[in-house]
Write a protein that holds these residues in place. Structure first.
Motif, short mmCIF file in Angstrom:
data_model
loop_
_atom_site.label_atom_id
_atom_site.label_comp_id
_atom_site.label_asym_id
_atom_site.label_seq_id
_atom_site.Cartn_x
_atom_site.Cartn_y
_atom_site.Cartn_z
N ASN A 198 9.29 23.52 -10.10
CA ASN A 198 8.68 24.12 -8.91
C ASN A 198 7.86 23.01 -8.26
OD1 ASN A 198 6.91 25.40 -7.05
ND2 ASN A 198 7.03 27.32 -8.19
N TRP B 63 4.06 22.65 -8.06
CA TRP B 63 3.30 22.27 -9.25
C TRP B 63 3.46 20.80 -9.58
CZ3 TRP B 63 5.44 27.27 -11.86
CH2 TRP B 63 4.68 28.37 -11.43
N ASP C 164 -5.63 24.61 -13.63
CA ASP C 164 -4.83 25.83 -13.49
C ASP C 164 -5.79 27.00 -13.67
OD1 ASP C 164 -2.64 27.39 -13.09
OD2 ASP C 164 -1.69 27.02 -15.02
N CYS D 77 -4.42 30.90 -15.62
CA CYS D 77 -3.12 30.39 -16.06
C CYS D 77 -2.23 31.45 -16.69
CB CYS D 77 -3.31 29.23 -17.04
SG CYS D 77 -4.11 29.70 -18.60
N SER E 210 2.79 28.42 -15.40
CA SER E 210 2.39 27.40 -14.43
C SER E 210 1.85 26.15 -15.13
CB SER E 210 1.34 27.97 -13.47
OG SER E 210 0.26 28.56 -14.17
N THR E 211 1.07 26.33 -16.19
CA THR E 211 0.51 25.18 -16.91
C THR E 211 1.61 24.31 -17.49
OG1 THR E 211 -1.30 26.65 -17.55
CG2 THR E 211 -1.23 24.48 -18.58
N TYR F 64 4.65 23.83 -16.35
CA TYR F 64 5.21 22.99 -15.29
C TYR F 64 4.22 21.93 -14.83
CZ TYR F 64 9.35 25.93 -14.65
OH TYR F 64 10.54 26.60 -14.83
N ASN G 6 -4.52 24.73 -8.90
CA ASN G 6 -3.49 25.75 -8.75
C ASN G 6 -4.08 27.09 -9.16
OD1 ASN G 6 -0.48 26.55 -8.62
ND2 ASN G 6 -1.08 27.24 -10.65
N VAL H 155 -2.61 30.78 -8.67
CA VAL H 155 -1.53 31.61 -8.15
C VAL H 155 -1.69 33.05 -8.64
CG1 VAL H 155 0.96 32.02 -8.24
CG2 VAL H 155 0.09 29.71 -7.85
#
Length: 398
Positions: free
Chosen positions: A46, A49, A73, A76, A81-82, A84, A143, A145
């Motif tokens: 992604n 990221w 993050d 998280c 996400s972490t 990536y 980040n 999200v």
């Protein structure tokens, strides 16, 4: 002295956000997101990221001195996400926090199995609220999200992240949008009226609701056509329909929200969604493109009621995206987009879209890999360079 310490330890610690205990307990029951665990690096990528890709997207060029960013993050969850962020930013310093112990337990196992720690300079995973990180030094990239809209006071969360952002740093947010959640909001309200709760009974009753409603019912059709695959894992279904705390935004309220923290809008991270040419053509497109950009976004919001979220970058100071003449482009240095899939023929671009490369483009990318400090003008024509840069297949470096 010991007595006073004991008394202090026994005091009830007030959460930084009123929703924190309820939300934490919810994610302990339903660790989110419910993506499966796997051995080795995460599948795919992604670009949002990947710090280098983000810098190139926002600035038009990767500024110097950004090789080993400090990344947060913030919220998280189960560590998708972490994972990536670690594998797409080798050498970075990564801090991942979440309020749910249950979600963090999954995150720790995920990152252990993927060897994420070995990809970065350092990695910390801690059970902390993003509101309580005042002891941290600034971050180059944050980040967050799907997090702020679950706070009772999202403005406090945004202010906290703004305080953690380095002067030249970037913040990536994902927040719910009103229009595309019309059916979701009504399903949530219906389950609340039915007193389904936010636990196992709510999950059972929520799934039963979609099986019971007539096939022609708008809520059922919307779920089956748009969300049923995403909601196959119980955690994802619960996060969508049973969450105890949620806020969503119109585009007008979104920008008012951004202003509360004194931050600057630095672009959508899905800009293709906000291009009028996606929806219009002919005279209608000409009229749309003649509008100020903010009104173009408002128009798209009205025309596309399926937009269920906003994803975007913020900065502390206004950013003017770099645009280069042919001579400046020829003198620049390049980097192959880290988020391409397939070799020697990349078959998927940074948004997982199929891409076609000419033999000349493939040769140029190989030259960039082999001679990263050589000026691009010696590798290809201005038209070829500009095409690859515009498609973000080739990134520019200062």
């Amino acid at each position: 002295m010991l007595g006073s310490i004991a008394e202090w330890l026994m005091k009830e610690v007030q959460p930084s956000d009123a929703a924190t205990p309820v939300v934490s307990a919810f994610y302990d029951r339903f660790p989110f997101p419910g993506d499966p665990l796997q051995d080795g690096p995460p599948p795919g990528y992604n670009w949002r990221w990947c710090h280098r890709s983000v810098l190139a997207s926002v600035h038009g060029v990767i500024p110097a001195g950004q090789q080993q960013p400090r990344i947060l993050d913030a919220g998280c969850g189960t560590g998708v996400s972490t994972d990536y962020l670690c594998h797409l930013n080798p050498g970075a310093e990564v801090v991942a926090v979440d309020i749910s112990d249950g979600a963090l337990a999954v995150a720790r196992e995920r990152l252990e199995r993927s060897a994420a720690r070995q990809a970065v300079r350092s990695l910390r995973q801690e059970q902390r609220s993003l509101l309580d990180l005042g002891d941290e030094t600034p971050f180059d990239y944050i980040n967050s999200v799907g997090v702020l809209h679950h706070l009772r006071e999202p403005e406090a969360g945004l202010a906290a992240l703004a305080d953690l952002l380095a002067p030249q740093g970037l913040l990536h947010l994902f927040l719910y949008a009103d229009a595309g959640r019309w059916e979701i909001h009504r399903t949530q309200k219906a389950l609340m009226l039915l007193q389904a709760g936010t636990g196992g009974d709510g999950l059972r009753l929520g799934r039963e609701l979609f099986e019971t409603l007539p096939e022609s019912n708008r809520l059922r059709r919307h779920h089956e056509q748009r969300w049923s695959v995403d909601c196959a894992p119980d955690a994802n279904f619960a996060d969508m329909y049973l969450h105890p705390q949620e806020t969503s935004y119109s585009i007008e309220r979104l920008f008012a929200f951004i202003e509360t923290a004194g931050l600057q809008f630095a672009g959508f991270s899905n800009p293709e969604v906000w291009d009028p040419a996606r929806l219009l053509n002919g005279e209608l497109l000409e009229r749309a493109q003649a509008l100020p950009v903010s009104q173009q976004w408002s128009l798209i919001e009205q025309l596309d009621p399926d937009i269920s979220h906003f994803e975007f970058f913020l900065s502390k100071a206004p950013i003017t995206k770099s645009s280069r003449t042919d001579d400046e482009l020829a003198a620049a240095k390049g980097l192959r987009q880290p988020c391409l899939w397939g070799e020697p023929d990349p078959i998927l671009g940074r948004n997982m879209e199929p891409i076609q490369l000419s033999d000349a483009a493939k040769d140029l990318l190989r030259c960039v890999d082999a001679q990263p400090d050589t000026a691009l003008g010696s590798m290809g024509s201005p038209d070829l360079l500009r095409d690859l840069v515009d498609r973000q297949i080739l990134l520019l470096r200062e």
